[in-house]
Every structure is written in C-alpha cells, then in structure tokens.
Write a protein that holds these residues in place. Structure first.
Motif, PDB file in Angstrom:
ATOM      1  N   ALA A  65       0.725  -1.139  -0.037  1.00  0.00           N
ATOM      2  CA  ALA A  65       0.039  -0.011   0.090  1.00  0.00           C
ATOM      3  C   ALA A  65       0.866   1.232   0.071  1.00  0.00           C
ATOM      4  N   GLU A  66       0.183   2.123  -0.534  1.00  0.00           N
ATOM      5  CA  GLU A  66       0.795   3.573  -0.464  1.00  0.00           C
ATOM      6  C   GLU A  66       0.904   4.127   1.034  1.00  0.00           C
ATOM      7  N   PRO A  67       1.675   4.927   1.401  1.00  0.00           N
ATOM      8  CA  PRO A  67       1.537   5.649   2.946  1.00  0.00           C
ATOM      9  C   PRO A  67       0.304   6.141   3.046  1.00  0.00           C
ATOM     10  N   SER A  68      -0.246   6.200   4.015  1.00  0.00           N
ATOM     11  CA  SER A  68      -1.712   7.088   4.183  1.00  0.00           C
ATOM     12  C   SER A  68      -1.371   8.379   4.515  1.00  0.00           C
ATOM     13  N   PRO A  69      -1.872   9.220   3.642  1.00  0.00           N
ATOM     14  CA  PRO A  69      -1.657  10.802   4.078  1.00  0.00           C
ATOM     15  C   PRO A  69      -2.537  11.150   5.004  1.00  0.00           C
ATOM     16  N   LEU A  70      -3.414  10.286   5.638  1.00  0.00           N
ATOM     17  CA  LEU A  70      -4.233  10.734   6.781  1.00  0.00           C
ATOM     18  C   LEU A  70      -3.512  10.329   8.002  1.00  0.00           C
ATOM     19  N   VAL A  71      -2.544   9.612   8.121  1.00  0.00           N
ATOM     20  CA  VAL A  71      -1.966   9.281   9.589  1.00  0.00           C
ATOM     21  C   VAL A  71      -0.528  10.026   9.316  1.00  0.00           C
ATOM     22  N   GLU A  72      -0.381  10.980   8.591  1.00  0.00           N
ATOM     23  CA  GLU A  72       0.853  11.661   8.400  1.00  0.00           C
ATOM     24  C   GLU A  72       0.800  12.840   9.628  1.00  0.00           C
ATOM     25  N   GLY A  73       1.816  13.283  10.078  1.00  0.00           N
ATOM     26  CA  GLY A  73       1.881  14.353  10.911  1.00  0.00           C
ATOM     27  C   GLY A  73       1.774  14.156  12.480  1.00  0.00           C
ATOM     28  N   GLU A  74       2.061  15.075  13.010  1.00  0.00           N
ATOM     29  CA  GLU A  74       2.067  15.060  14.657  1.00  0.00           C
ATOM     30  C   GLU A  74       0.629  14.555  15.141  1.00  0.00           C
ATOM     31  N   GLN A  75      -0.386  15.149  14.959  1.00  0.00           N
ATOM     32  CA  GLN A  75      -1.683  15.107  15.568  1.00  0.00           C
ATOM     33  C   GLN A  75      -2.658  14.290  14.873  1.00  0.00           C
ATOM     34  N   SER A  76      -2.361  13.025  14.666  1.00  0.00           N
ATOM     35  CA  SER A  76      -3.373  12.487  13.739  1.00  0.00           C
ATOM     36  C   SER A  76      -4.372  11.555  14.958  1.00  0.00           C
ATOM     37  N   ILE A  77      -4.178  11.754  15.940  1.00  0.00           N
ATOM     38  CA  ILE A  77      -5.072  11.339  17.149  1.00  0.00           C
ATOM     39  C   ILE A  77      -5.212  12.075  18.398  1.00  0.00           C
ATOM     40  N   LEU A  78      -6.113  12.086  19.134  1.00  0.00           N
ATOM     41  CA  LEU A  78      -6.309  12.841  20.103  1.00  0.00           C
ATOM     42  C   LEU A  78      -5.557  12.399  21.624  1.00  0.00           C
ATOM     43  N   VAL A  79      -4.754  13.373  21.974  1.00  0.00           N
ATOM     44  CA  VAL A  79      -4.057  13.010  23.179  1.00  0.00           C
ATOM     45  C   VAL A  79      -4.581  13.800  24.287  1.00  0.00           C
ATOM     46  N   VAL A  80      -5.017  12.896  25.402  1.00  0.00           N
ATOM     47  CA  VAL A  80      -5.619  13.211  26.557  1.00  0.00           C
ATOM     48  C   VAL A  80      -4.578  14.103  27.450  1.00  0.00           C
ATOM     49  N   ASP A  81      -4.723  15.449  27.689  1.00  0.00           N
ATOM     50  CA  ASP A  81      -3.803  16.009  28.712  1.00  0.00           C
ATOM     51  C   ASP A  81      -3.405  15.397  29.927  1.00  0.00           C
ATOM     52  N   ASP A  82      -2.120  15.288  30.121  1.00  0.00           N
ATOM     53  CA  ASP A  82      -1.922  14.700  31.344  1.00  0.00           C
ATOM     54  C   ASP A  82      -2.544  15.405  32.536  1.00  0.00           C
ATOM     55  N   SER A  83      -2.842  16.589  32.531  1.00  0.00           N
ATOM     56  CA  SER A  83      -3.286  17.464  33.587  1.00  0.00           C
ATOM     57  C   SER A  83      -4.785  17.140  33.927  1.00  0.00           C
ATOM     58  N   ALA A  84      -5.414  16.340  32.983  1.00  0.00           N
ATOM     59  CA  ALA A  84      -6.740  16.259  33.113  1.00  0.00           C
ATOM     60  C   ALA A  84      -6.991  15.435  34.629  1.00  0.00           C
ATOM     61  N   GLU A  85      -6.071  14.381  34.938  1.00  0.00           N
ATOM     62  CA  GLU A  85      -6.308  13.767  36.352  1.00  0.00           C
ATOM     63  C   GLU A  85      -6.251  14.572  37.347  1.00  0.00           C
ATOM     64  N   ARG A  86      -5.187  15.351  37.271  1.00  0.00           N
ATOM     65  CA  ARG A  86      -4.592  16.341  38.489  1.00  0.00           C
ATOM     66  C   ARG A  86      -5.685  17.059  38.720  1.00  0.00           C
ATOM     67  N   GLU A  87      -6.135  17.719  37.730  1.00  0.00           N
ATOM     68  CA  GLU A  87      -7.519  18.900  37.703  1.00  0.00           C
ATOM     69  C   GLU A  87      -8.648  18.267  38.216  1.00  0.00           C
ATOM     70  N   GLN A  88      -8.968  16.926  37.740  1.00  0.00           N
ATOM     71  CA  GLN A  88     -10.009  16.201  38.339  1.00  0.00           C
ATOM     72  C   GLN A  88      -9.893  16.139  39.851  1.00  0.00           C
ATOM     73  N   VAL A  89      -8.781  15.874  40.376  1.00  0.00           N
ATOM     74  CA  VAL A  89      -8.683  15.453  41.729  1.00  0.00           C
ATOM     75  C   VAL A  89      -8.809  16.950  42.386  1.00  0.00           C
ATOM     76  N   GLU A  90      -8.155  17.863  41.810  1.00  0.00           N
ATOM     77  CA  GLU A  90      -8.448  19.445  42.556  1.00  0.00           C
ATOM     78  C   GLU A  90      -9.924  19.456  42.731  1.00  0.00           C
ATOM     79  N   ARG A  91     -10.551  19.405  41.490  1.00  0.00           N
ATOM     80  CA  ARG A  91     -11.919  19.741  41.567  1.00  0.00           C
ATOM     81  C   ARG A  91     -12.533  19.099  42.579  1.00  0.00           C
ATOM     82  N   LEU A  92     -12.736  17.544  42.915  1.00  0.00           N
ATOM     83  CA  LEU A  92     -13.073  16.655  43.812  1.00  0.00           C
ATOM     84  C   LEU A  92     -12.545  17.238  45.082  1.00  0.00           C
TER      85      LEU A  92
END
Lengths: 661, 336
Positions: free
Chosen positions: A410-437
């Motif tokens: 197969a040809e390389p897929s242009p859809l998965v090139e580049g840095e942000q081809s998926i969503l990365v959950v910010d690591d701060s989410a856990e800390r912030e949720q704990v703070e809110r809690l």
C-alpha cells in the motif's frame, strides 16, 4: 414524516457518537459542538474510575482519569456535563453498568437542578451486568446484588421516568468477545430473560405492569462486516423477542413486543493497517442495521475510522456523523417499506439463525439461566472458543482482512501523517479532576453527606429501592466513590471466571509446531517449562486480547498464569515473583499504558524481580518508543494479529534475558 | 537473571521464615537440570529434617474435589479467615497440563484480593505435567518449602478420583469438597476412596435442598464405612464459600482433626507413612519395577524404610536411587 420535497419518508434513527474525555467541561463543549453539527442524541462515555466506582484520587484510578471517557464524581460534574443542554429535550444514552443506579441518580438530580422533572427525561442506562462479566469487565458487585440493583431501576423508572430504558441488553460486547451470530442472539435473550424473571419474581412491580416493563427493555447490538448476515441476525432477534413476550410474559399488545435496539458498529474489526479502509467498513456495517425497515435500529453510533490507532479527534467523529446523515437524508433508504420481505434467501438465513439461537438459549435456560451460565463459565468458555477460532482463521488467511492478511502492499496513508493524527488526553486532566474533587468535598456539608450515606445503607439493608436514597445522596453531595464503597461494604466485590481454562488445544496441524518445539527445547535449558504471567493492570476490563494470548501461550506449551482483570502493578509484580515466571505479558486498551506499565516496571525493580516485560494494547508509536526506552522488551499493537509470531518473540525475549539467546 | 542463591543461604533464610527466600527456593526445587536438581535435593533433605523437629502447630491441609465444586472460592474464604486469626498461609495449587502440548493454564481462580500487600500469604500455582509421580513429587517439594515459612500450607488439586491418593500422603488433613448433586459423589464412592478424606465439605450450601440432600447422602455413605483406623470419624461440614456460612465450622473441624492427630501421636505416624509412600512412588516413577527389583524388591525396601526411621523422604530417594543405579550398573553375578 414528509420532507421538504414532499416525499413520504420514515423518521431517521437517532444519531449519536460515543464520546467523552478529560473533564465534564471539556466533554460538554464537545457535546454541544456535536449537536450543532446535527447529532440528534448523546452517548456518554464515562472514564473507568466512574464506571467501576472510584473517585479520581483512589489508587486504582491512577492513570485512568478522563482517559476512555469523562470523569463524573458528583452532582457538580454531572451538571457541568449538560450545561446549556436542556435535558427535557435530549435523548441521552449512558454507557454505565455497575454504577448505573448512581449515575442515573446524578442525572435525575442534575435535571431537577435545571428545573426538569424526572418524568420528562428520555434516554438509556446500559446497565447490563451479565455482559460485563463475560466481556467488558467493569463489574463490581456479585451477580445477585447486581441483578437486584437492575431490578430496582426497572421498578423505579417504569413509574417515575416512563420514557427511560433502564437496561440495554448488550449483544455488542459478546460479538467483540468472539460470539457467533447464534451465540450473540442466544446469550442476549438469556440475559434479558434473567432480568425480566428477576423483576417478576422479586415482586418489585405488580403483575399487570410486566408488559410495560417488557416494552422498556431495549438492546444494543453489534454490526459486523458480514452485513447480510447482520440483517438476518436483527430480524431473527425481532422474531424471537416477539415470541418471548407473547409466550413467556403474556404480553398481548403487539406494540409492546417490538424489538427496539441501538447499535454501535463493530470496532473490533477496524484495522490499524491502512486505517482509511475503515470508513468503508463502517458504511457497510451501518447499512446492515438500517437496510431492513423491519429490523432497523432506533439509534446508531459509528466509531471513528482511526479508533485502532488511539482516541479519535472531533474531526474524525464528524466524519462518522456525516455517514449517518448521508445515509438518512441523501439516499432514498427511508422512502421504502421493508426491502427484504419475501426474499427467500434472507428469510431462510433468518430462520436458521432463529432456530439455532433458540436451541442454544434453551441450553442456557436449562442450566439455570444467564447468571448460572456466567458462574459456571459456560458462556465465557463458548465465547473464548469462538474467538480463538476467529483469530486462527485470520492468521491462516482463511478469513480475509484487507490490508492486514491480504493486499498489504500500500501507499503511505496521508491521513496518518503528521503529529496530531489522534487525540492525546492532556496529562493534567487527572490532576485537575482530583483538585476539583477535593474542592467539592471541602465545600459540601459533611453532615448531609453522612446522613445520606446512612440512609442509602439502611434502605439497601431493608430491601428498599436503591433509587430514591441515591437521588437524595446526589443532592447531598455524595461522590461516586462514596456511593460505591457503601455498596461494596454491603455486597462485597466479585471476580468473574476468565473462561480460558477448560478448552483444549485445537487438533491437527495448527502451524504452531515450530514454536512448540522451541518452547520445549528452552524448557530443557531453563530447567523447567517456560512460565508466563499474563496480566491486565488498571481498570480496563476488555480481556479478550489477554485471553487469546493466554490460550495461545498454553497451546505452544507454556505454563500460563492468568489472573484476570483489574490488577494493581504491585499485585502483578508480586505474582511474577511468587509464581516464578520467566516473562510478563501486559495488556492495556484504555490508553493508560504510560502510567501503568511504568508502575509495573517500578514495582518489579523495587521487589528486586528481574523478569522481562512485553506489552500489548492500543499504543501509539511515540508511546511505544517511550515504553521500549523504559525497559519494555516488545510492544504489540492491533496490527500484530499473528499470535504465533508473538509467541516466537516471547521465546526470544526469555532466551535473551536468560543469556541463552 | 539474578545469581541463584546457594543451598546454604536458602536453607538459613527459610528456617528463619524469610518470605523472600520462598520464590527462589521453589524455582530451584522445580529445576530438572542435573546440578540444580542435586542442590534442590540437598535443600529439601535438610529442610525436611529440620522440620521434623519443628513446631507441631504447623500443618498441611489438602483441598481436593471435582472441577466446579467451588474449591477456589472456598480456598479464598479459608485464607481470609486464617489470616484474620493471625495465621500465615502458603498455598500451592495444581492445575492439569495439556497432554498434547505440555502447556497449562494456571490460576484461573479467585485470588485472595488482599494478598498483594499481605506478606502473610503466598500463592504458587503448578502444572501437574506428566502426572505419574510428577504431581506428588513436585507438590511435596513445594509444600516442604512453604511449610518452613508459613503456619498453614494449603494444597489444592483437581480431584477426579486418583489425585486424592497422590495428595493424601503429603498432607496432615485431606479435605474433600463436594458440591450439591450426587453425580461426583457416586464416582467417588465407586472409586473406593471414601476412606481417604479426613473432612468432607458440601459446598454451595446456599443452594438449599440439593445441598441438604448431598449432605445426608454423604453422612449415610460414611456411616456404612468404618471410621479411620485411628478412631477418627470424618465429619461432613456444609459451607457456602460465597456468603461465608460454615467457614468457621470447617476451620473447627480442621482444628479438631489436627488436635486428634497430635493427641493420638498419629501426626508423626502419618507423616512417616506419607514419607514411605513418597519414596516408593518416586523410585517406582524413576526406575520402574526393574529398579525396584534391583534393590531387592518390596521386602528390602520395607526393611530400609523401617530401619531409616529418621531419614527424610528426599534423602532416602537420593540414597536408594544411587544404590539402584549402582546395582543396575553392576554385571549380574552368574550362578554356578
């Protein structure tokens, strides 16, 4: 319905997207954007701590907060999740099971804060505990009290929230766990019967209300790529359901016997290789559950094309929503009566499935029903067997998967090139949720909380319905962890059978002879047979992959320690040492591999246990790189479908570590 | 892999009841290579000798029964209760191996949830491998190592008739777990080993009438047979591992058997018999009837076992094994 052009059309199904991540606020923003794009219902994905009843600051929640869904710990979170979304006009599906009663209580309380009465609410709590034991793994309590909670919710909603579906019987996860169409139908029906019988026999509702209860049971199906068979499957289920309502529960009104179901099309069959092909798969699978009017789904959620790579971005989800809109609004699908009535091909296959499913259903009923068949591991073993057959069929190319075991050039897929081809959950989410809690806990009135929890405990001990005291607890400021702990104290925790032990290896030439010989030869050099620990750290309960690895390792001659799901890194490290294993295989699908794998490595180091670790899961390339740097020996992702090769490499790893390579 | 500790160091740590020595010792006694096997035998010989002198409060309990009888859940409940009474517990659980591939799936069982942070519990699963002799030898070695460190050793095996006979010689108390429904019971009675277990458990007592029926059948069945030679009558205890009823009664029955053995002097005698059975089985397994004949046959073996009353099982297997090998190597004397 008559559209603008004046054509007579059926009303389309509800369009949903299963979503939620990071925080209530972030998920709320996502929901509102999705609704603005033409989505017509919501499908809430909760994170694993919420699904298994832990607050964000519990040790088991580490690494999992906000990962596979939204964390909801208390009423303020629930309120924030639906800010500016009028709940009297929304149709909300919540994928929540062990803690379903609690999340419904929070939903009711949040609606009351919006000034909306419970009667006006519409939606679904998934609330199907049997399939959690069999496949999805977010159960908490033993079967008996779990069924009691479900029965309570049915009895409560049938009067208080008459348009609510208190339980959505899921055959979806059974297919993911390996179910054939016959098994999918039979086990879903057995499950529904278990719930209905419990409601009837417990006397929670008067007999004359049973037809209404029957009518509130909805289903959640999977739609695989064999879409013609899927059409027949849905039709067979509709027929069986109608039959059950009439014969077993005496429902005379045919309208109340209608088979109502929602669908998430198959995520398991989505490939990591040439991921753009998944769009075509999704379209065909969506057709399978909308084509036949008689068996058309009521609600549909489509996965995103890149789910095998990681968390989809909003654009990826939008693309899937557009599929639904084109199917419903552009095509002429909704203008016709059932297209398959009178097709002898479809009717014959439907009848065949119905008949075989009925036989399997009768077998399960004969052994005491769905709960008995969970506890004696019958259903689980059948599923693991079917799944093993499916995995082997793909390995041997008997079953074609384009881009995976065929047409891989197969040809390389242009859809998965580049840095942000998926969503990365910010690591701060856990800390912030704990703070809110913590902030939430400090501003609530502790005396109210204590009273509410006592009230909950007393009500449950007295056999009263779980819902009213839970709604009071929601208003009083109780958290998800506190509500769940109260029930854990009363009911204890459950571990379900893993289903991997009973079946034997496949007979005949299975292409594993070479690995088997290597394993045997290595045993002579190690002094004892190669022993492997297969473990699932964290809260992720999707055990199908781990089970297949365990079965295959056994089949190539390894001694396999498999202890099921939800293990802490410390438990895994201790088990590895006490059991004297040569290698550890970890499986993580929740995206929390970063934290959990490193924790396992750390626990091993601090125990002084020198055992190599290999990891499998949905792991993006960058993360895989990091894990390898941290000391993991091999990383496997969904594109590594060849279990034989994985076993071969496990032998390599053990040889290298033992200095025998 | 880390450097293997010496026999001397392992022995010392085990006798100090050092938990961290257990896993390496178990790895060693499982090792078939010549040199480690020799070291393992030395370790086991010295360990068993030391244990002869040890605290008679320590005990080995076997748990056996047909698949599906709920042994694992029962084991879990037993371990919890023993821990809450302050006793440390070592568990060895044996699962079958696949005859065709040699592989095995172990630990598909309910595990003690608290065990990760509790040093007072140790869990080791084993594959039965080639069953003849293998089960008894490996399990005995593991139980010996665990007994050095833990107060109570629980040995769990899947019983389908024969394994009771394998396990009985290596435990002080054999517990048979039956489930409601007479099917497996009938098999058990047919197999003629109703006299082996010291305590019977009818599990799943929460199943009501069916459990009561099995209880009555078992009691009736036992009433027909004679009590054990030492005057012990095996009690039948109804438990529900699920909701915890009867666990205390079961522990009391186990304690009563233990006390009975201590008073009657039967514990030492039984361990002797266990040792003899082990030696006989191990030699048979390794050298067959040809080897036994070379030793002088059963009368000679009996004499040796009688004479070496204080030798350990592992020591005797080693010593007699050597003699058999020498005898087999010698040219046969020709008779005139």
């Amino acid at each position: 319905m008559v559209d603008k052009a004046g054509t007579d059309r059926d009303r389309p199904w509800v369009f949903r997207t299963y979503s939620g991540h990071s925080s209530a606020e972030a998920s709320n923003a996502l929901y509102r954007t999705n609704l603005a794009k033409g989505q017509t219902g919501l499908s809430v994905a909760f994170d694993l701590p919420t699904q298994t009843g832990y607050d964000a600051d519990h040790p088991l929640a580490r690494g999992e907060v906000g990962k596979v869904g939204v964390p909801v710990a208390h009423l303020d979170d629930m309120e924030a999740l639906f800010r500016e979304i009028p709940l009297d006009r929304m149709n909300t599906s919540m994928t929540i099971n062990a803690t379903a009663a609690w999340l419904l209580a929070l939903y009711v309380a949040a609606a009351e804060r919006q000034g909306v009465a419970p009667e006006a609410l519409r939606g679904t709590t998934q609330n199907d505990i049997v399939k959690e034991y069999l496949s999805r793994g977010t159960y908490v309590f033993p079967p008996e009290p779990s069924i009691r909670l479900i029965s309570d919710m049915v009895a409560y909603t049938v009067h208080a929230i008459p348009s609510w579906n208190p339980i959505n019987i899921c055959s979806y996860h059974l297919q993911e766990a390996g179910a054939t169409p016959v098994q999918e139908i039979a086990y879903a029906m057995a499950n529904a019967i278990g719930v209905l019988d419990a409601v009837r026999d417990r006397g929670d509702v008067p007999d004359d209300v049973i037809p209404q209860v029957f009518a509130r049971i909805s289903f959640f199906l999977n739609a695989g790529i064999r879409f013609v068979e899927e059409i027949c499957k849905a039709r067979a289920m509709a027929e069986l359901w109608d039959e059950l309502g009439r014969d077993r529960y005496g429902v005379t009104d045919a309208k109340l016997r209608r088979f109502r179901y929602g669908v998430q099309v198959n995520s398991l069959g989505l490939t990591e290789a040439q991921p753009e092909n998944n769009v075509i798969r999704i379209v065909l699978e969506a057709l399978g559950v909308t084509f036949s009017k008689k068996a058309r789904c009521r609600a549909l959620q489509l996965p995103a094309w890149n789910e095998a790579l990681g968390l989809p971005r909003p654009w990826d989800q939008q693309w899937s929503l557009r599929i639904q809109q084109i199917l419903a609004y552009e095509t002429d699908l909704l203008e016709y009566e059932d297209l398959f009535d009178g097709s002898h091909v479809v009717e014959a296959r439907t009848e065949e499935l119905r008949k075989e499913a009925k036989e399997e259903l009768d077998r399960v009923l004969a052994m005491g029903g769905a709960v008995a068949a969970v506890e004696n591991a019958y259903m689980k073993q059948r599923l693991v067997e079917s799944h093993t057959r499916r995995v082997r069929a793909i390995e041997s190319q008997e079953q074609t998967v384009v881009g995976v075991n065929a047409f891989t050039e197969a040809e390389p897929s242009p859809l998965v090139e580049g840095e942000q081809s998926i969503l990365v959950v910010d690591d701060s989410a856990e800390r912030e949720q704990v703070e809110r809690l913590r902030a939430f806990r400090s501003r609530r009135n502790q005396a109210d909380v204590d009273t509410a929890l006592r009230g909950l405990r007393d009500a449950l001990s007295n056999g009263d319905n779980v819902m009213p005291p839970s709604i009071r607890a929601a208003h009083a400021g109780v958290t998800t962890g506190e509500w769940s702990d109260t029930l854990r104290d009363l009911y204890g925790e459950y571990r379900a059978p893993t289903g991997v032990s009973a079946q034997g290896a496949a007979a005949g030439d299975d292409g594993m002879q070479d690995v088997r010989e290597r394993v045997g030869a290595l045993a002579d050099r190690l002094g004892r047979p190669l022993k492997i620990l297969v473990g699932k750290p964290g809260l992720d309960g999707h055990s199908n992959g781990a089970e297949q690895i365990a079965v295959r390792a056994r089949d190539v001659g390894m001694e396999v320690v498999y202890e099921g799901i939800r293990l802490t890194p410390e438990e895994i490290a201790r088990s590895a040492r006490d059991e004297g294993v040569h290698v550890i295989g970890l499986s993580i699908l929740s995206g929390s591999h970063g934290v959990l794998v490193l924790d396992v490595l750390e626990a091993l180091r601090s125990d002084g246990t020198d055992v190599p670790v290999v990891v499998g899961g949905i792991i993006p390339d960058d993360d895989a790189e990091r894990l390898l740097e941290a000391g993991v020996k091999r990383v496997y992702t969904p594109k590594d479908f060849d279990l034989g090769r994985i076993m071969d490499e496990v032998v390599d790893v053990v040889e290298e570590t033992a200095g025998l390579g | 892999m880390a450097e293997a500790p010496t026999v001397e160091a392992l022995l010392e740590r085990l006798l100090e009841r050092d938990r961290s020595a257990v896993a390496p010792a178990l790895n060693l006694v499982d090792d078939r290579r010549t040199e480690p096997a020799r070291a393992a035998n030395e370790l086991l010989d010295r360990l068993e000798a030391a244990l002869y002198e040890s605290d008679p409060g320590r005990r080995r309990v076997g748990l056996t029964g047909a698949p599906g009888a709920g042994k694992s859940t029962l084991l879990d409940a037993l371990v919890r209760r023993l821990r809450s009474q302050g006793e440390t517990v070592g568990v060895v659980a044996v699962d079958p191996s696949s005859r065709r591939t040699g592989g095995a799936l172990l630990g598909d069982r309910v595990r003690v949830r608290s065990s990760a942070r509790d040093d007072g519990v140790f869990f080791r699963s084993m594959a039965a491998r080639d069953r003849l002799g293998g089960l008894a030898e490996g399990t005995r070695a593991a139980a010996t190592v665990l007994e050095a460190v833990f107060d109570v050793v629980l040995v769990e095996t899947v019983g389908v008739g024969q394994s009771e006979g394998d396990v009985q010689p290596l435990v002080d108390t054999l517990t048979y777990v039956a489930q409601p429904g007479a099917g497996d019971l009938l098999q058990f009675m047919k197999a003629g080993i109703l006299e082996l277990p010291d305590v019977f458990v009818v599990n799943k007592a929460d199943q009501g009438a069916a459990a009561q029926r099995t209880l009555r059948e078992l009691e009736a069945g036992l009433g027909l047979g004679a009590s054990h030679e030492d005057g012990w009558r095996a009690p039948v205890v109804a438990v529900s591992a699920r909701d915890g009823t009867g666990i205390d009664a079961l522990l009391e029955a186990l304690a009563a058997h233990h006390a009975h053995q201590a008073e009657s002097g039967r514990r030492a005698e039984r361990r002797r018999q266990g040792r003899d059975a082990f030696v006989r089985g191990a030699l048979q397994h390794r050298y067959g009837s040809h080897g036994m004949a070379a030793l002088g046959g059963e009368p000679a073996l009996l004499a040796r076992l009688e004479g070496d009353a204080n030798a350990t099982g592992f020591g005797l297997v080693q010593e007699l094994g050597r003699e058999i090998e020498e005898a087999l190597a010698k040219p046969r004397p020709r008779r005139p």
